[in-house]
Design an enzyme around this catalytic site. Structure first.
Site, PDB file in Angstrom:
ATOM      1  N   CYS A  81      -4.376  -5.543   7.516  1.00 13.03           N
ATOM      2  CA  CYS A  81      -3.108  -4.970   7.990  1.00 13.03           C
ATOM      3  C   CYS A  81      -2.792  -5.339   9.430  1.00 13.03           C
ATOM      4  O   CYS A  81      -1.712  -5.032   9.928  1.00 13.03           O
ATOM      5  CB  CYS A  81      -3.113  -3.458   7.831  1.00 13.03           C
ATOM      6  SG  CYS A  81      -4.193  -2.622   9.012  1.00 13.03           S
ATOM      7  N   CYS A 114      -3.801   1.595   5.962  1.00 12.97           N
ATOM      8  CA  CYS A 114      -4.096   0.177   5.715  1.00 12.97           C
ATOM      9  C   CYS A 114      -4.200  -0.039   4.206  1.00 12.97           C
ATOM     10  O   CYS A 114      -4.903   0.695   3.513  1.00 12.97           O
ATOM     11  CB  CYS A 114      -5.412  -0.198   6.390  1.00 12.97           C
ATOM     12  SG  CYS A 114      -6.066  -1.792   5.877  1.00 12.97           S
TER      13      CYS A 114
END
Ligand code: IVH
Length: 661
Positions: A406, A426
């Site tokens: 991410c 994430c």
């Protein structure tokens, strides 16, 4: 009784005690009694030096260190064995034997192939006079003084051996002794040995016998040198024992090739239970007459073969290192390997655990490495073959500063080994949490695999596990690679998962450090989700097995308002966790902790666990001093070793079944 007679009597008693201890494995003297007699003999010999004999048990360490080893020419060549690396190669060996012998019946003896050093020992009139290493098979090194220090080597044979008697065997170090020795060396700041074989070789090739004497060397005998009057190998082995020479109790006489193959498989399964390392089975023709007719090709006999086990250590190349992100956000460096067959399976990846491990092993892309996979243990990179690195070197691997999934910054707490992605939403963490939530021991949602979880997260359809229960049929169908049939199955699996137990539900939440056993303890203590949410830190820390650290994790998890909402949504979706039945207070395993390891043939792991829990016991994943019982199946690995080290009771499958009855 005069001193001379007493000295003889003591020597005889001590010799007999060693024989019973090492060869028959049935001691008759306690260690203390042995020591007492030994000291008495030492005193006597000191007071009357003329009474001392070279074959006295007190005279094992006598000689001063030498400059180098004298060469010994073997009276008869020490041959080595041809290898069969796979069962087809063994079949070829067997076919050749049967063809050459005109298809007459053949019996075999199967022995463990010890991973040590071959030696040959010469006895004259029953007295040990010379011992040598194999060397090149024709000329070896004189290690008589070192062999004398091994207590299992009789200085004087029993019974009536031939006047000149040469016996061959393998010197080795037990795995436990090896570990202990390395621990001591580490404490003393001395270099440690790589494996038991190397340490045995090092000890035997010591110029100072006093050092050899401190090393825990063992020996098994398996052949004779000079033509000796035996008609079969099996008879020979029995005679060796009669003379006081230790033979391996695992040796087995096999009447057919099927029996040989069966024995090979049993040894393979048992390999990790043995006290010493073996790397295969040696299959030998039993009849000495057949052996003579088969003869040898250069240095290897046609009447025996080393049928190796699949190697547990292989070299391969690191093709790439990538970083995976787990459900707790932990970044794990993983080595992608050139696939290699090791320990019976093909391995293409190995975890490097964390940054510290990676630094310690200093694995770099392009490196040649040794990979090890033993028993049920996950494959591991043992070390880099640094010698193979090009002179210009290679770039050390750096842990990323950002989450590879991410892009959020990563954080490593000062007192932690783990680096984590700091972004709670994430996608990688979310995928990991979903996978965990759906896993077999958690909510057990069949059909919800990694791919599907990834698509659910990528498309934004699912942000927390509760979303799984509110997706419509159409939404499921909109996912790539989801057909009508799989969607129906998934919806059914989701519906079925709503009826679950509290322990599964708690485990499914994926609270850090909360495994199945802790989830069960929490379920039993609190009895409902609400009670767990309402619990105080003290309440939680008082639960069996939950210490201050884990307690804190659990408490901060349940205190977190986002988590509370997520849990509430799951309950609103219709999940109804059933409270746990109280542990049977009186059952066979009441209050006991049991560890299962290896594969059981009559139970799946879950079944075995249910049997134990039904009887009031608790199943834990790791062996510790608090473990009451370890049940070992086939291919049991380190857990069994640990249990033995800690003196925890161990039973095999049969013992376990008997207990249940
Ligand atoms: S018999 C000609 N039996 O394997 C046969 N060898 O490559 C002589 N070994 O040098 C050896 N366990 O160091 C035999 N049960 C066993 C053995 C064994 C290990 C070693 C030995 C030998 C090598 C053969």
């Amino acid at each position: 009784m005069d001193s001379a007679a007493r000295a003889n009597e003591l020597r005889e008693k001590l010799r007999e005690a060693s024989y019973r201890y090492y060869v028959l494995d049935a001691p008759t003297l306690s260690d203390a009694e042995y020591d007492r007699l030994f000291r008495e003999l030492e005193e006597l010999e000191k007071a009357h030096p003329e009474l001392s004999t070279s074959d006295s048990p007190t005279q094992r360490v006598g000689a001063a260190p030498s400059e180098k080893f004298a060469k010994v020419t073997h009276r008869k060549q020490m041959m080595s064995l041809a290898n069969a690396m796979a069962s087809e190669e063994f079949d070829e060996f067997a076919e050749r034997v049967h063809r050459l012998l005109g298809n007459e019946p053949v019996r075999y003896v199967v022995e463990p192939k010890l991973d040590g050093l071959a030696v040959t020992l010469t006895y004259e009139d029953g007295r040990f006079v010379q011992g040598a290493t194999r060397g090149d098979g024709l000329i070896g090194e004189d290690v008589t003084q070192n062999l004398r220090t091994i207590k299992m080597v009789p200085l004087q044979l029993k019974g009536t051996p031939p006047k000149l008697f040469e016996v061959r065997g393998e010197v080795f170090i037990n795995k436990r002794d090896f570990v202990r020795m390395n621990e001591e060396r580490e404490k003393a700041g001395e270099p440690t040995f790589v494996n038991p074989r190397n340490s045995a070789a090092g000890a035997l090739r010591q110029l100072d016998p006093r050092i050899t004497a401190q090393r825990p060397l063992s020996i098994y005998f398996y052949e004779v040198g000079e033509a000796a009057p035996f008609s079969s190998h099996w008879e020979k082995l029995a005679k060796l024992r009669e003379y006081g020479l230790r033979t391996n109790p695992e040796n087995e006489l096999c009447e057919s090739l099927d029996a040989v193959r069966d024995k090979y498989r049993r040894m393979l399964a048992k390999r990790h239970e043995l006290a010493y390392e073996i790397d295969g089975s040696v299959v030998k023709i039993d009849s000495e007459d057949q052996r003579r007719r088969l003869g040898a090709v250069s240095r290897t006999p046609r009447w025996a073969i080393a049928w190796k086990f699949p190697a547990e250590e292989e070299a391969t190349t690191v093709e790439n290192i990538f970083v995976s992100v787990g459900r707790t956000g932990a970044l794990t460096p993983v080595a992608e390997l050139k696939p290699v067959y090791v320990g019976g399976v093909t391995v293409g990846r190995a975890t490097l655990h964390n940054e510290d491990e990676l630094r310690r092993k200093d694995v770099r892309v392009g490196d040649r490495v040794f990979l090890r996979r033993a028993g049920d243990v996950i494959p591991e990179i043992v070390r880099v073959i640094v010698e193979d690195r090009p002179p210009e070197g290679r770039k050390p691997f750096e842990m990323p500063r950002e989450c590879p999934v991410c892009g959020a910054p990563v954080l490593r707490e000062p007192d932690e080994a783990v680096t984590r992605c700091t972004n709670l939403s994430c996608p990688a963490q979310l995928v990991g949490r979903l996978r965990h939530f759906a896993s077999r021991l958690a909510m057990d949602i069949t059909g919800l695999g990694e791919e599907t979880c990834m698509r659910l997260v990528q498309t934004g359809l699912v942000k927390t596990p509760a979303d799984l229960y509110s997706l419509t049929r159409e939404q499921w169908l909109s996912l790539e690679r989801m057909g009508e049939k799989s969607v129906d199955n998934l919806l059914a699996a989701l519906e079925a998962s709503k009826k679950t137990s509290l322990r599964r539900f708690i485990y499914a939440l994926g609270i850090r450090m909360v495994g199945e056993a802790t989830a069960l303890a929490l379920a039993r203590r609190f009895g409902s989700v609400q009670a767990l949410l309402d619990a105080s830190l003290d309440d939680i820390q008082a639960v069996r097995d939950v210490g201050p650290v884990v307690g804190n994790q659990i408490w901060s998890f349940v205190q977190n308002s986002q988590n509370q909402t997520a849990i509430q949504r799951l309950l609103d979706a219709g999940i109804a966790p059933e409270p746990e039945a109280a542990p049977a207070a009186s059952g066979l395993f009441a209050g006991k902790t049991v560890v299962l390891t290896g594969t059981l043939s009559g139970y799946t792991r879950d079944q075995a666990k249910a049997e134990i829990e039904r009887r009031g016991g608790r199943v834990a994943g790791t062996v510790s001093r608090k473990t009451d019982l370890v049940v070992v199946g086939e291919d049991a690995g380190t857990k069994m070793k640990k249990a033995q080290e800690l003196g925890v009771r161990v039973v095999d499958e049969k013992g376990f079944t008997d207990l249940l009855k």
